[in-house]
Scaffold this motif. Structure first.
Motif, mmCIF file in Angstrom:
data_model
loop_
_atom_site.group_PDB
_atom_site.id
_atom_site.type_symbol
_atom_site.label_atom_id
_atom_site.label_comp_id
_atom_site.label_asym_id
_atom_site.label_seq_id
_atom_site.Cartn_x
_atom_site.Cartn_y
_atom_site.Cartn_z
ATOM 1 N N ALA A 84 0.856 -1.183 0.000
ATOM 2 C CA ALA A 84 0.000 0.000 0.000
ATOM 3 C C ALA A 84 0.891 1.232 0.000
ATOM 4 C CB ALA A 84 -0.930 -0.008 1.219
ATOM 5 N N THR A 85 0.268 2.378 -0.126
ATOM 6 C CA THR A 85 1.003 3.639 -0.081
ATOM 7 C C THR A 85 1.001 4.167 1.340
ATOM 8 O OG1 THR A 85 0.403 4.166 -2.349
ATOM 9 C CG2 THR A 85 1.122 5.997 -0.968
ATOM 10 N N LEU A 86 2.158 4.400 1.888
ATOM 11 C CA LEU A 86 2.311 4.924 3.243
ATOM 12 C C LEU A 86 2.631 6.411 3.149
ATOM 13 C CD1 LEU A 86 2.627 4.437 6.347
ATOM 14 C CD2 LEU A 86 5.045 3.989 5.887
ATOM 15 N N GLN A 87 1.751 7.235 3.682
ATOM 16 C CA GLN A 87 1.958 8.684 3.628
ATOM 17 C C GLN A 87 2.554 9.160 4.945
ATOM 18 O OE1 GLN A 87 -1.846 10.408 2.646
ATOM 19 N NE2 GLN A 87 -1.654 9.930 0.469
ATOM 20 N N VAL A 88 3.736 9.754 4.845
ATOM 21 C CA VAL A 88 4.433 10.300 6.009
ATOM 22 C C VAL A 88 4.833 11.732 5.678
ATOM 23 C CG1 VAL A 88 6.362 10.062 7.597
ATOM 24 C CG2 VAL A 88 5.324 8.023 6.605
ATOM 25 N N ASP A 89 4.373 12.690 6.465
ATOM 26 C CA ASP A 89 4.669 14.110 6.227
ATOM 27 C C ASP A 89 4.299 14.525 4.803
ATOM 28 O OD1 ASP A 89 5.639 14.497 8.787
ATOM 29 O OD2 ASP A 89 7.695 13.979 8.240
ATOM 30 N N GLY A 90 3.159 14.033 4.326
ATOM 31 C CA GLY A 90 2.684 14.426 3.014
ATOM 32 C C GLY A 90 3.365 13.744 1.852
ATOM 33 N N GLN A 91 4.317 12.878 2.121
ATOM 34 C CA GLN A 91 5.057 12.204 1.048
ATOM 35 C C GLN A 91 4.603 10.758 0.920
ATOM 36 O OE1 GLN A 91 9.273 12.502 1.470
ATOM 37 N NE2 GLN A 91 9.718 11.240 -0.316
ATOM 38 N N ASP A 92 4.345 10.332 -0.329
ATOM 39 C CA ASP A 92 3.918 8.964 -0.590
ATOM 40 C C ASP A 92 5.115 8.027 -0.639
ATOM 41 O OD1 ASP A 92 1.357 9.853 -0.714
ATOM 42 O OD2 ASP A 92 1.232 9.885 -2.908
ATOM 43 N N ASN A 93 5.012 6.910 0.070
ATOM 44 C CA ASN A 93 6.071 5.907 0.091
ATOM 45 C C ASN A 93 5.431 4.532 -0.050
ATOM 46 O OD1 ASN A 93 8.370 7.787 1.212
ATOM 47 N ND2 ASN A 93 6.657 8.032 2.630
ATOM 48 N N ARG A 94 6.140 3.637 -0.720
ATOM 49 C CA ARG A 94 5.617 2.278 -0.857
ATOM 50 C C ARG A 94 5.962 1.486 0.395
ATOM 51 N NH1 ARG A 94 7.482 -2.754 -2.638
ATOM 52 N NH2 ARG A 94 5.886 -4.091 -3.574
ATOM 53 N N ALA A 95 4.957 0.817 0.960
ATOM 54 C CA ALA A 95 5.172 -0.016 2.148
ATOM 55 C C ALA A 95 4.570 -1.393 1.896
ATOM 56 C CB ALA A 95 4.538 0.616 3.381
ATOM 57 N N LEU A 96 5.187 -2.406 2.468
ATOM 58 C CA LEU A 96 4.670 -3.769 2.379
ATOM 59 C C LEU A 96 3.793 -4.042 3.601
ATOM 60 C CD1 LEU A 96 7.893 -5.626 1.169
ATOM 61 C CD2 LEU A 96 5.987 -4.773 -0.192
ATOM 62 N N ILE A 97 2.686 -4.722 3.359
ATOM 63 C CA ILE A 97 1.716 -5.015 4.415
ATOM 64 C C ILE A 97 1.812 -6.491 4.783
ATOM 65 C CG2 ILE A 97 -0.717 -4.916 5.079
ATOM 66 C CD1 ILE A 97 0.473 -2.208 4.432
ATOM 67 N N SER A 98 1.706 -6.807 6.066
ATOM 68 C CA SER A 98 1.714 -8.198 6.503
ATOM 69 C C SER A 98 0.863 -8.356 7.742
ATOM 70 C CB SER A 98 3.149 -8.657 6.807
ATOM 71 O OG SER A 98 3.153 -9.970 7.325
ATOM 72 N N SER A 99 0.282 -9.542 7.865
ATOM 73 C CA SER A 99 -0.406 -9.872 9.103
ATOM 74 C C SER A 99 0.627 -9.957 10.225
ATOM 75 C CB SER A 99 -1.148 -11.199 8.964
ATOM 76 O OG SER A 99 -0.301 -12.194 8.407
ATOM 77 N N GLN A 100 0.142 -9.822 11.447
ATOM 78 C CA GLN A 100 1.039 -9.761 12.606
ATOM 79 C C GLN A 100 1.919 -11.012 12.682
ATOM 80 O OE1 GLN A 100 1.906 -6.966 14.627
ATOM 81 N NE2 GLN A 100 -0.169 -6.943 15.431
ATOM 82 N N PRO A 101 3.250 -10.875 12.751
ATOM 83 C CA PRO A 101 4.123 -12.050 12.802
ATOM 84 C C PRO A 101 4.193 -12.642 14.205
ATOM 85 C CG PRO A 101 5.450 -10.069 12.898
ATOM 86 C CD PRO A 101 4.023 -9.610 12.744
ATOM 87 N N ASP A 102 4.545 -13.919 14.257
ATOM 88 C CA ASP A 102 4.812 -14.551 15.549
ATOM 89 C C ASP A 102 6.205 -14.144 16.012
ATOM 90 O OD1 ASP A 102 2.360 -15.872 15.415
ATOM 91 O OD2 ASP A 102 3.240 -17.586 14.352
ATOM 92 N N LEU A 103 6.322 -13.748 17.268
ATOM 93 C CA LEU A 103 7.627 -13.385 17.806
ATOM 94 C C LEU A 103 8.458 -14.648 18.028
ATOM 95 C CD1 LEU A 103 6.664 -10.576 20.359
ATOM 96 C CD2 LEU A 103 7.372 -10.363 17.973
#
Length: 817
Positions: A86-105
């Motif tokens: 998905a697109t991760l917006q930080v301080d108005g800037q678009d960045n590509r981020a990978l999404i994942s379900s919560q990992p097992d520690l």
């Protein structure tokens, strides 16, 4: 051979360098494959069965199917994984981020700070994401999905993601509970379900495969080990490409090495004429003499290859830790059987192949040569008619194939044009090498005319290239190959970069465009201009309006641009000098000169004349006066120009902070896109030149070897010149000038061929993948540097042969010993 080990050093170095190149390439490839196996196997772990979407039709594993397979007899635990982007917006800037379900520690995946996300509105992020975007606990981030949904989230945890959680540990990950992760990744199921249990892997796989709702679904069911193998097969395409490229450079080094080895054994045969003749006198047959020289080559090839393999392993061991820094794939030094066997076989075979011609020459030494007082001077090799005809035909045929490749290079037509052009380049270059015996002495005479008139040493140096064209061509060939290849890569990269710069300037003409849901106001514009690294900025109004032309009625985006904003772009001719009666666009559904009617928000209409060109934008561009008539309240965006030499990533990040109070906003940075392409080309060029430096080193040895053979064959001649009054300095100058002149010829010819091949190759490659206009940008400074380095290499190669020639006494004209 053991009595003359010093004579074998140059050939041994050539073999060592070429084989080391091959060995290091195989070690790097094996290490890369081992690292990828670790990545893939780390995630699969000891899972018995893996269930994933079909390779043919992508349909995620539904929650119902996941529940079904987890209840199959023998399965004790299921790990359900959701991944996407998905697109991760930080301080108005678009960045590509990978999404994942919560990992097992686990021991590899640990909680660095905070807690795991527990519900909507909360996410955990990877440590790499926190470092890349300067995020900390409590920060607010916005995620935008591919179906335009937005999620406003709070960072509640930072995770050190290991190989058992994700396949790219150094990428930027956002973790969320399963259902939330599905929504963020725009999916309604799982990407992978790993099943753990007891029993035989194959039996469990078959049981899962036959489960209700799975057998008739578009799903792939594999054992855990088969899942690792399938993932490896999918990932190794790029690594194999890297291996093939590296082996290509190794082949170049080995090809140049063949020239060096052949010259070395020619020297040895020339020096041992009397010894070989005595052997023939005492009964040695031609086959025995051939076998002796061939056996020496085999032994040299074996020793040189073993040393090269060890050197290659050492080189790989030193470079792999450097390459692994910041790499997505963990690299660990790994040696495959191919890394030992292939370099050893290749090294021995190329040495034997290079020694065949000198060994055959050795069999032609007559027994009476033992009674002669002079060295057996080889007959000067000149350009024969058959050789010339074959060479000219190859050059002509290669040129025709190059032209055909350029014509056939069209987008969406495959790489057939490039393949034809590569074949044409190889044929034409082989043709040039064949006619070199006539071409190189002719060029040497042309280039050396001023030198011949300047001094006795210069005149003799020019004359030496004409007296033995074969030797002059052999001396130049090793350097010619390297200069041509380095120039080809340099020019090809430069032309590609110039063409891509034009394309990127047209695609991303602004360094940055700041947009907001409402509008960018004057206060925000002031903050943008005050941002460090920003040269200037201007407001550009945009609106959406009803547009009609011909029989078409549609809704289009319209931008209003004045000259001030136009001159902030890298493609000002697209926007500047707009009048109030014209609309510009690259949309080919419109015709140049066609009347376009635009209906404004208040019901007002304007009629404009269309100007259509590929140089214009796909949107409709009008003057600000016209746009004000269409929509007086049109929202503004800001076009931003960065300062020359500014760090585009830093400026874009600071720009995001400057507009932080603007609300929902975004920054589209063309400067970053252009910089990324430029970095890719620079990396390719740097790697290529660095790899070819090995071949250049071998070429220097080759030139020195050939000059050494020349000095050996001319021992009596040089002795006679010394007897006639030629000083040691003049002898040294003669050898040095001969080497420099041949290097100048090789450099001039190599630069001409390299420029031609580079431009044709770049045009064909770009033409095969894009319709981008080709720009023949030549890197003149780099070309001059390449020429100077080639000439300097020739002079450097002459030092040892010149020193040997300097030690020849006048008495050598009367006796060889």
């Amino acid at each position: 051979m053991l009595r003359q080990p010093r004579q074998l050093i140059s050939a041994g170095i050539a073999i060592l360098l070429g084989v080391a190149f091959v060995a290091a390439t195989f070690v790097f490839s094996a290490s890369l494959n081992a690292g990828m196996t670790k990545l893939v196997a780390g995630m699969v772990g000891d899972a018995k069965v893996a269930v994933s979407p079909s390779d043919k039709v992508y349909t995620p594993v539904t929650p119902q199917q996941a529940d079904t397979v987890s209840k199959v007899p023998g399965i004790t635990r299921a790990k359900k994984i959701v991944q996407g982007s998905a697109t991760l917006q930080v301080d108005g800037q678009d960045n590509r981020a990978l999404i994942s379900s919560q990992p097992d520690l686990s021991s590899e995946t640990t909680l660095f700070e905070g807690t795991l996300a527990k519900g909507d509105g909360q996410v955990s992020i990877s440590k790499s994401a926190a470092d890349a975007y300067h995020l900390k606990l409590g920060d607010k981030v916005t995620l935008e999905t591919f179906d335009n949904q937005t999620f406003d989230e709070t960072v509640v945890g930072i995770i050190n993601a290991g190989n058992d959680a994700v396949t790219q540990p150094l990428a930027s990950w956002v973790f969320a509970p399963t259902e939330q992760a599905m929504a963020m990744a725009s999916t309604n199921g799982y990407n992978l379900v790993l099943l753990y249990g007891n029993g035989d892997d194959t039996a469990l796989r078959d049981a899962v495969q036959s489960a209700q709702g799975v057998s008739d679904a578009q799903l792939t069911v594999r054992t855990g080990q088969d899942e690792v193998k399938a993932a490896m097969k999918q990932m190794t395409g790029s690594t194999n490409s890297i291996q093939y490229v590296l082996l290509g450079f190794a082949a170049i080094a080995l090809f140049v090495g063949i020239i060096v080895i052949a010259n070395t054994f020619s020297i040895l045969v020339a020096q041992r004429v009397r010894q070989l003749a005595l052997l023939r006198c005492v009964g040695a047959t031609r086959n025995q003499v051939f076998g002796m020289v061939f056996g020496e080559a085999a032994l040299l090839g074996l020793v040189g290859s073993v040393a090269g393999i060890l050197a290659g392993f050492g080189l790989a061991a030193a470079l792999i830790p450097l390459a692994s820094k910041g790499a997505q794939i963990p690299l660990a030094f790994s040696i495959s059987p191919a890394a030992v066997i292939v370099p050893l076989v290749v090294g021995v075979l190329i040495t034997l192949a290079a020694s065949i011609s000198p060994a055959r020459k050795a069999t032609r030494v007559a027994p009476l040569a033992a009674m002669r007082p002079e060295l057996a001077v080889g007959k000067a090799k000149r350009l024969g008619i058959v050789r010339a005809i074959i060479g000219v035909l190859l050059v002509a045929g290669g040129a025709a194939m190059l032209a055909m490749g350029m014509v056939r290079a069209k987008p969406n037509s495959g790489m057939s044009g490039l393949v034809i052009a590569i074949g044409g380049g190889l044929l034409s270059f082989i043709g040039v090498l064949l006619v070199g015996r006539g071409l190189i002495p002719a060029l040497a005479r042309l280039i050396g005319t001023p030198l011949a008139k300047s001094s006795v040493s210069g005149d003799l140096a020019v004359g030496n290239t004409r007296r033995n064209p074969g030797r002059a061509a052999a001396t130049a060939n090793a350097l010619l190959v390297d200069v041509t290849l380095i120039t080809l890569l340099t020019v090809g990269a430069s032309a590609s970069q110039a063409s891509l710069d034009r394309y990127l300037s047209a695609t991303y003409p602004q360094d940055a465009v700041v947009s907001a849901v409402k509008s960018v106001d004057e206060q925000t514009l002031t903050r943008i201009k005050a941002t460090d690294g920003v040269q200037d900025a201007a407001l550009v109004p945009s609106t959406t309006a009803d547009v009609s032309y011909g029989t078409t009625n549609t809704e289009r985006k319209v931008d209003g641009v004045d000259n001030a904003a136009a001159h902030l772009t890298h493609f000002p001719q697209r926007y500047e000098n707009l009048d109030d009666n014209t609309v510009r666009t690259s949309d080919t559904s419109l015709h140049d000169g066609e009347t376009v009617t635009i209906k404004g928000t208040a019901g007002t209409t304007v009629q404009l004349t269309a100007k259509v060109s590929d140089d214009y934008a796909p949107t409709l561009i009008v003057s600000t006066t016209v746009l004000n008539k269409i929509d007086a309240d049109a929202p503004d965006s800001a076009w931003v120009q960065y300062k020359a030499g500014a760090n585009v990533n830093t400026v874009t990040t600071d720009l995001g902070k400057a507009i932080g109070n603007l609300g929902h906003s975004s920054i589209d940075s063309g400067a970053q896109a252009r910089a990324q392409f430029g970095q890719m080309i620079d990396i390719v060029l740097a790697v290529a030149v660095g790899l070819l430096a090995v071949a250049v080193a071998i070429a220097v040895i080759g030139v020195a070897n050939t000059l050494g053979l020349s000095v050996l064959e001319r021992t009596q001649e040089i002795g006679l010149l010394r007897a006639l009054g030629m000083t040691r300095r003049q002898v040294r100058a003669m050898i040095s000038w001969e080497a420099v002149m041949i290097a100048v010829v090789a450099a001039a010819l190599g630069l001409a061929l390299g420029v031609t091949y580079g431009l044709i190759g770049a045009k064909t490659l770009l033409g095969s993948i894009t319709s981008t206009p080709f720009v023949a940008g030549l890197p003149w400074v780099r070309l001059v540097i390449i020429g100077l380095i080639a000439v300097a290499a020739g002079w450097l190669a002459s030092l040892i042969p010149a020193s040997r020639a300097n030690r020849i006494s006048p008495s050598a004209a009367l006796a060889t010993e």
